[in-house]
Design an enzyme around this catalytic site. Structure first.
Site, PDB file in Angstrom:
ATOM      1  N   GLU A 190       0.824  -1.214   0.000  1.00 36.52           N
ATOM      2  CA  GLU A 190       0.000   0.000   0.000  1.00 36.52           C
ATOM      3  C   GLU A 190       0.861   1.268   0.000  1.00 36.52           C
ATOM      4  O   GLU A 190       0.803   2.080   0.929  1.00 36.52           O
ATOM      5  CB  GLU A 190      -0.941   0.011   1.191  1.00 36.52           C
TER       6      GLU A 190
ATOM      7  N   CYS B 194       6.175  13.872   0.660  1.00 33.60           N
ATOM      8  CA  CYS B 194       7.352  14.221   1.449  1.00 33.60           C
ATOM      9  C   CYS B 194       7.947  15.533   0.932  1.00 33.60           C
ATOM     10  O   CYS B 194       8.096  15.725  -0.279  1.00 33.60           O
ATOM     11  CB  CYS B 194       8.387  13.106   1.356  1.00 33.60           C
TER      12      CYS B 194
ATOM     13  N   GLU C 198      -6.367  -7.974   0.002  1.00 35.79           N
ATOM     14  CA  GLU C 198      -6.712  -7.909   1.428  1.00 35.79           C
ATOM     15  C   GLU C 198      -8.184  -7.581   1.579  1.00 35.79           C
ATOM     16  O   GLU C 198      -8.740  -6.781   0.836  1.00 35.79           O
ATOM     17  CB  GLU C 198      -5.949  -6.781   2.131  1.00 35.79           C
TER      18      GLU C 198
ATOM     19  N   TRP D 157      -9.595   0.102  12.677  1.00 34.21           N
ATOM     20  CA  TRP D 157      -9.146   1.478  12.495  1.00 34.21           C
ATOM     21  C   TRP D 157     -10.258   2.498  12.303  1.00 34.21           C
ATOM     22  O   TRP D 157      -9.991   3.667  12.059  1.00 34.21           O
ATOM     23  CB  TRP D 157      -8.120   1.570  11.356  1.00 34.21           C
TER      24      TRP D 157
HETATM   25  C1  GAL Z   1      -4.093  -2.431   5.121  1.00 31.89           C
HETATM   26  C2  GAL Z   1      -2.636  -2.800   5.289  1.00 31.89           C
HETATM   27  C3  GAL Z   1      -2.448  -3.972   6.223  1.00 31.89           C
HETATM   28  C4  GAL Z   1      -3.277  -3.783   7.456  1.00 31.89           C
HETATM   29  C5  GAL Z   1      -4.718  -3.596   7.063  1.00 31.89           C
HETATM   30  C6  GAL Z   1      -5.645  -3.386   8.222  1.00 31.89           C
HETATM   31  O1  GAL Z   1      -4.212  -1.109   4.782  1.00 31.89           O
HETATM   32  O2  GAL Z   1      -2.056  -3.107   4.043  1.00 31.89           O
HETATM   33  O3  GAL Z   1      -1.083  -4.091   6.548  1.00 31.89           O
HETATM   34  O4  GAL Z   1      -2.816  -2.670   8.145  1.00 31.89           O
HETATM   35  O5  GAL Z   1      -4.829  -2.462   6.274  1.00 31.89           O
HETATM   36  O6  GAL Z   1      -6.962  -3.182   7.774  1.00 31.89           O
END
Ligand code: GAL
Length: 679
Positions: free
Chosen positions: A150, A158, A307, A315
C-alpha cells in the site's frame, strides 16, 4: 492464469510469522491446509527481522517459513519487506525519514515513515530486494512477488531535502526550461517568477493558496516518485525471476497515486477492500466500484483481492462486524467482478501491536469454536469449486471516464464550489451497479472502441487531445454524457478561454457562460420538457447557451429560469449529453436510463433490488453470478440463461431462488444466451 505455478483461485492472506514462535508456524500450515489456503503473502513487514543492521541479513528463519509452506503445498506471494524501515536505519541515516509540508519529520514507531526520494532508502531497499530475489528465485514455494505494501497509504507527500531536489529534477525533465515552467505555472501572478531551479520548493506551508500548477505537478511528481520505487524493485525481481508475476496492492480510489500509470508496470493488479458494514448497501456498492477500478486498470486479465477482513477492522471509530455470511458474499462478489484471488489481512490475529483488534482467519480464541474460521474453511472449499472461472473476464460496453489529474485539479483550493470527485464517481458508478450494467473506468484519452457509452462526470481537467478523443468517440456513434465543471482547464491547470467547456463545446453543442453554485441545502427547480415533470436540483447551476444541442430540461427559477439544465446534441453518428446541474439520485437514474437506452447498453439481467448480477466470459465459457445482498429471499428470472451451479452442481434454468445473502455461480450452457439480453 495469474501465476503459472498456481492454476487456482488464490485463497489465503497476509502471513506474518515473525510475530509467532516456530511451533505456531507448524500449526499455521496445518490450519491453512484445513481452510483451503493455497497462497500467503509473507514478509510484508519483516525488514527489521531480515536485516538487524546494515551489514547483516538473517534469512534463515525466512528460509524455514518458505520450506514449511512448500512442504505443505502452500505457495507464497513473497513480499519485498520494504514497506517499513527498521529503527537502526533512520538512526544511522536520518535522511531516510519523510518530512511533511510544515517541515515536521515523521519518526519511526508506526510504519511507512520513509521518504520515497531518500537515496539511502532506495539503496538499502534495492540491496534487500536483490538478496531476497536471489535467495528465493528457485524456491518451490515462490508463486508471485508482492512489492512493498500500500504505497503512500499513510505518508504520501514528502517535503524533505531529497524530495525537494528530486522534485526539481522531475520539473527540469518535464519543462526543460524555466521559461516553460513559469508559463505553465502562471508565475506572473503574485510575483512568483522563478529565475533559478534551486528557488523552486515543494508546496510547503504558505500563508495562502500555493500556486495551483505547482501543487498539481507536486502530486504528479509524488505519485511518480513512489512508482519509481516500485519499478526499481520490479526490475530487480524481474531480472532474477522473469516468469514470476509481480504485483503491489492498490487501495482503489486512492487519490495520491495515479494507479493508471502504475498498473502498466505490473503483471497483475490487486487491491485491498475494506467497505464499512455500517453503511448498509453502500458498502457493497463501494466495494464494487473498487473492484471495477482494479479490473479496468488492466482489462485483459483477472485481478486479485489482496486484502479484506474476515470480521471487523480496528481502524474506524466503531468497527462494525461482518455478520455471518457477509464475508462469503463479499468474497464471491470480488470473483463476480473479475477477481481470480480472494485474500485476507491477516492469517492469524496478532496478540500485540496496533492491529491486535483486527479480524483474521484465525482469531485469538483459536479455530475450534470460531464462527469466522468455520466460514473461512467453508469459503475455501467453495472457492476451489470455482476453478472453471479462472481467466474469464467481465466485458463492459459502458465506461466511466476518470483521470487522477482531473481529481487532483478539481480538489485544489479556490474553486467556484467544492466538488468531491470520488463521491461523484461513486454516485455514477452506483447507478450502473444497481442496474447490473457492467461498467469500466477508463481514461478519457484511451481507446474507447470497446464502449457504446462513456460518462465523464466532473472531468474538470481535460487535455485537448483527450477532448478530441471523446469527440471522435461520439462522431463514430458513441453516446457520451458529461456534467458541470468539465473541460474547464488544460493539463497545466490553466483555463481554456473563449467559453467553457472549450474543447468539448463542439461535441456538446453548447457553451457555458457562467455558473451559480448553490450553498449547502439550497435547491432549485428544473423542468423536464417531455415528461412535464418539475424536480429539484442542487449543488451547481450552469448558465449555458445552446449551439446546436437540444434542451431536455430547463431551470424553473432564478434569473436563469427557462435556460437549459440538461441537453443532448446529435453529433456525427452519436449523441452527447450535458448535465449542467446536480439531480437527485432518482432523477439522475432516470436521465441515465434514457442515455443507456440510446446507447443500447443493457443490464446482464433484470433482477430484484439488492441482487447483483455479473457475467464473466472466456473462450468456451460464460459464468453468471447472482448475489443477493438483501436480507430477504429473492427470485431471479434467468431469461435465456441456463446451466450448472458451480457451488451445488445442480442444474438451473427458469427462475432461481436466492436465500438471503445467497449466491449462485452458473456455468452457462453454450449457445443462445448473450450478455445484455439474457436471451
Ligand atoms: C491495510 C494494510 C495492512 C493492514 C490492514 C488493516 O491497509 O495493508 O497491513 O494494516 O490495512 O486493515
Amino acid at each position: 492464469m495469474l501465476s503459472p505455478k498456481l492454476p487456482k483461485i488464490f485463497y489465503g492472506g497476509d502471513y506474518n510469522p515473525e510475530q509467532w514462535p516456530e511451533p505456531v508456524w507448524r500449526e499455521d500450515v496445518k490450519l491453512m491446509r484445513e481452510a483451503g489456503v493455497n497462497l500467503v503473502s509473507v514478509g510484508i513487514f519483516s525488514w527489521a527481522r531480515l536485516q538487524p543492521n546494515e551489514k547483516t541479513y538473517t534469512f534463515e528463519w525466512f528460509d524455514r517459513v518458505m520450506d514449511l509452506l512448500a512442504e505443505n503445498g502452500i505457495l507464497a506471494c513473497v513480499a519485498t519487506a520494504t514497506a517499513s524501515t527498521p529503527a537502526w536505519m533512520s538512526k544511522k541515516y536520518p535522511d531516510v525519514l519523510a518530512v511533511d509540508a510544515q517541515g515536521k519529520t515523521y519518526y519511526p514507531g508506526a510504519r511507512q515513515h520513509y521518504s520515497p526520494c531518500s537515496p539511502t532508502y532506495r539503496r538499502l531497499a534495492a540491496a534487500l530486494v536483490r538478496r531476497l530475489a536471489a535467495r528465493y528465485a528457485k524456491h518451490p514455494a515462490l508463486a508471485a512477488w508482492h512489492i512493498n505494501n500500500e504505497y503512500g497509504c499513510h505518508m504520501s507527500a514528502c517535503h524533505g531535502e531529497a524530495s525537494t531536489r528530486a522534485f526539481r529534477g522531475w520539473l527540469r525533465k518535464k519543462y526543460r526550461s524555466l521559461e516553460a515552467l513559469n508559463e505553465a505555472w502562471g508565475t506572473a501572478f503574485w510575483s512568483q517568477h522563478y529565475y533559478g531551479w534551486d528557488e523552486i520548493l515543494t508546496p510547503r506551508r504558505a500563508p495562502y493558496h500555493p500556486n495551483p500548477t505547482q501543487q498539481l505537478d507536486f502530486r504528479r511528481f509524488m505519485s511518480d516518485a513512489f512508482l519509481e520505487l516500485c519499478v526499481m524493485e520490479r526490475d530487480i525481481l524481474r531480472a532474477a525471476t522473469p516468469a514470476v508475476p509481480i504485483t503491489t496492492n492498490f487501495m482503489g480510489f486512492f487519490e495520491p497515486l495515479d494507479y493508471r500509470r502504475w498498473a502498466r508496470e505490473l503483471d497483475f493488479t490487486s487491491w485491498d477492500s475494506y467497505p464499512d458494514p455500517a453503511t448498509g448497501h453502500a458498502a457493497e456498492a463501494s466495494a464494487a466500484s473498487g473492484h471495477d477500478l482494479t479490473r479496468s486498470l488492466k482489462k485483459d486479465r483477472p485481478w486479485v483481492l489482496m486484502e479484506q477482513v474476515t470480521s471487523q477492522v480496528n481502524w474506524r471509530p466503531v468497527n462494525v462486524l461482518k455478520r455471518p455470511g457477509v464475508m462469503r458474499l463479499w468474497s464471491l462478489q470480488a470473483i463476480a467482478r473479475g477477481a481470480d484471488g480472494v485474500m485476507f489481512f491477516q492469517w492469524r490475529a496478532s496478540l500485540g501491536g496496533a492491529e491486535k483488534f483486527h479480524g483474521a482467519l484465525v482469531p485469538h480464541a483459536g479455530t475450534k469454536q470460531s464462527r469466522v474460521f468455520r466460514e473461512a474453511k467453508a469459503l475455501g472449499a467453495e472457492v476451489r469449486m470455482l476453478g472453471p472461472v479462472i481467466g474469464s473476464l467481465v466485458r463492459s460496453r459502458a465506461a466511466i471516464a476518470m483521470d487522477w489529474n482531473a481529481w487532483w485539479g478539481v480538489g485544489l483550493d479556490s474553486r467556484p464550489g467544492r466538488i468531491n470527485y470520488a463521491a461523484t464517481l461513486a454516485e455514477f458508478h452506483r447507478y450502473f451497479f444497481e442496474r447490473n450494467i457492467a461498467v469500466d473506468f477508463v481514461h478519457p484519452g484511451e481507446d474507447l472502441g470497446d464502449y457504446d457509452l462513456v460518462v465523464a462526470p466532473a472531468l474538470y481537467l481535460l487535455a485537448a487531445k483527450d477532448a478530441a478523443n471523446l469527440e471522435r468517440f461520439v462522431a463514430r456513434g458513441g453516446v457520451f454524457l458529461t456534467t458541470y465543471f468539465s473541460g474547464i482547464v488544460d493539463e497545466n491547470e490553466r483555463i481554456v478561454p473563449g467559453g467553457y467547456p472549450a474543447d468539448l463545446r463542439r461535441v456538446l453543442g453548447l457553451w457555458v457562460e457562467e455558473w451559480s453554485p448553490c450553498v449547502e441545502g439550497e435547491t432549485k427547480r428544473v423542468r423536464f420538457a417531455k415528461e412535464g415533470r418539475t424536480v429539484a436540483c442542487s449543488h451547481w447551476c450552469d448558465v449555458l447557451h445552446l449551439e446546436g444541442a437540444k434542451a431536455l430540461a430547463t431551470y424553473a427559477e432564478d434569473f436563469f429560469a427557462g435556460t437549459p439544465a440538461l441537453t443532448v446534441n446529435e453529433f456525427g453518428r452519436g449523441a452527447a449529453y450535458y448535465a449542467g446541474t446536480k439531480f437527485e439520485t432518482e432523477d439522475l437514474a432516470r436521465v441515465l436510463d434514457g442515455v443507456c437506452e440510446r446507447a443500447k447498453v443493457a443490464p446482464v439481467l433484470r433482477a430484484p433490488k439488492n441482487v447483483e448480477v455479473t457475467l464473466r466470459e472466456k473462450d468456451g465459457g460464460r459464468f453468471l453470478f447472482l448475489l443477493n445482498h438483501g436480507v430477504q429471499p429473492a427470485s431471479v428470472a434467468l431469461g435465456g440463461f441456463a446451466g450448472v451451479d458451480l457451488l451445488t452442481g445442480g442444474r438451473v434454468r427458469g427462475t432461481v431462488k436466492l436465500e438471503p445473502l445467497g449466491v449462485r455461480v452458473v456455468a452457462v450452457d453454450g449457445g443462445s444466451a448473450r450478455a445484455g439480453t439474457g436471451e
